[in-house]
Design a protein around this motif. Structure first.
Motif, PDB file in Angstrom:
ATOM      1  N   HIS A   1      34.897 -12.649  14.709  1.00 53.63           N
ATOM      2  CA  HIS A   1      33.964 -11.958  15.598  1.00 53.63           C
ATOM      3  C   HIS A   1      34.576 -11.843  16.988  1.00 53.63           C
TER       4      HIS A   1
ATOM      5  N   ASP B   1      33.165 -12.142  21.053  1.00 51.62           N
ATOM      6  CA  ASP B   1      31.979 -12.614  21.755  1.00 51.62           C
ATOM      7  C   ASP B   1      31.360 -11.443  22.520  1.00 51.62           C
TER       8      ASP B   1
ATOM      9  N   HIS C   1      38.285 -13.492  16.979  1.00 52.51           N
ATOM     10  CA  HIS C   1      38.650 -14.877  16.654  1.00 52.51           C
ATOM     11  C   HIS C   1      37.752 -15.433  15.561  1.00 52.51           C
TER      12      HIS C   1
HETATM   13 FE   LIG Z   1      33.334 -16.845  19.572  1.00 51.84          FE
END
Ligand SMILES: [Fe+2]
Ligand SMILES: O=C(O)CCC(=O)C(=O)O
Length: 246
Positions: A126, A128, A183
């Protein structure tokens, strides 16, 4: 502070969308206290965990508040350097940096040992949604960042090092000049793992509009943080492509 810090951070944002930070000024004891508190919290049975989270002296008490205060100071320093590197003027920057208009959240992550680590994922790939995220990871390996030419690159923990991830909001604001780091966290069969993520960014009504310099064309349409969050909630990985202008 290293006089080249701004340049180094800026280049890392362009190449990786993430960087590791040493000499960040946060006392090791503040980080260790959060680690102890987090381990304690995850060791509680479910109903006690909820009670601890809700009570004023529990996980949301002094230790977490102290950590959050320190993280905010660091996040503001980093934001100032990053926006400077991008060429944003101080009037624009003042709209939310250093004011009360920030969104902050702390997420405690716990990854138990997994007997079949090849068949499980701690945290799926994903980016952020934040402007930036400051991550502390405990001694166990697990964090990986994706880089086009290299694939999944392990970012192994070091007690004096925090990891900073560029989130979607900064990616949009930078007009895609900065990557937002894709990540994930993998698990293993011998050691459990903890991490503490501090998410930082502008509040819901802030209008994110790409910073366009010279004759560049904006890659994304302007929208509020709130609108972006709702697009991401529905579309997850496709959210950025839904707001591109090309
Ligand atoms: Fe994250
Ligand atoms: O546990 C980690 O290393 C990654 C955590 C993370 O990516 C997150 O909380 O968003």
């Amino acid at each position: 502070m290293d006089p080249n810090a701004m340049e180094q951070i800026g280049h890392a944002c362009e190449k990786w969308g993430a960087f590791q930070l040493k000499n960040h000024g946060i006392p090791l004891s503040v980080i260790e206290d959060v680690e102890v508190e987090s381990k304690h919290l995850f060791s509680l049975p479910a109903e006690k965990k909820l009670k601890a989270l809700r009570s004023s002296g529990g996980a949301t008490g002094d230790t977490m508040q102290n950590y959050q205060n320190q993280m905010k100071v660091l996040a503001e320093k980093l934001t100032h350097m990053i926006l400077n590197f991008m060429g944003m003027n101080s009037e624009e920057e003042k709209k939310w940096v250093g004011s009360k208009n920030q969104f902050e959240a702390i997420q405690l992550n716990y990854y138990p040992c997994c007997p079949e680590p090849d068949r499980a994922m701690g945290l799926a790939p994903h980016t952020d949604t934040s402007f930036l995220t400051i991550l502390h990871q405990t001694q166990t390996n697990g964090l990986q960042i994706f880089q086009k030419c290299l694939g999944w690159v392990p970012i192994n923990p070091d007690p004096n090092t925090l990891v900073v991830n560029i989130g979607d909001i900064l990616h949009i604001l930078s007009n895609a000049r900065f990557h937002c780091a894709l990540h994930r966290a993998i698990v293993n069969n011998t050691n459990e793992r903890y991490s503490v993520a501090y998410f930082y960014g502008p509040q819901a009504d802030y209008v994110i509009s790409p910073l366009v310099l010279n004759s560049d064309v904006p890659c994304f349409r302007a929208l509020t943080v709130k609108d972006y969050l709702s697009i991401k909630a529905k579309n997850f990985k496709g959210a950025l492509s839904l707001i591109t202008t090309t």
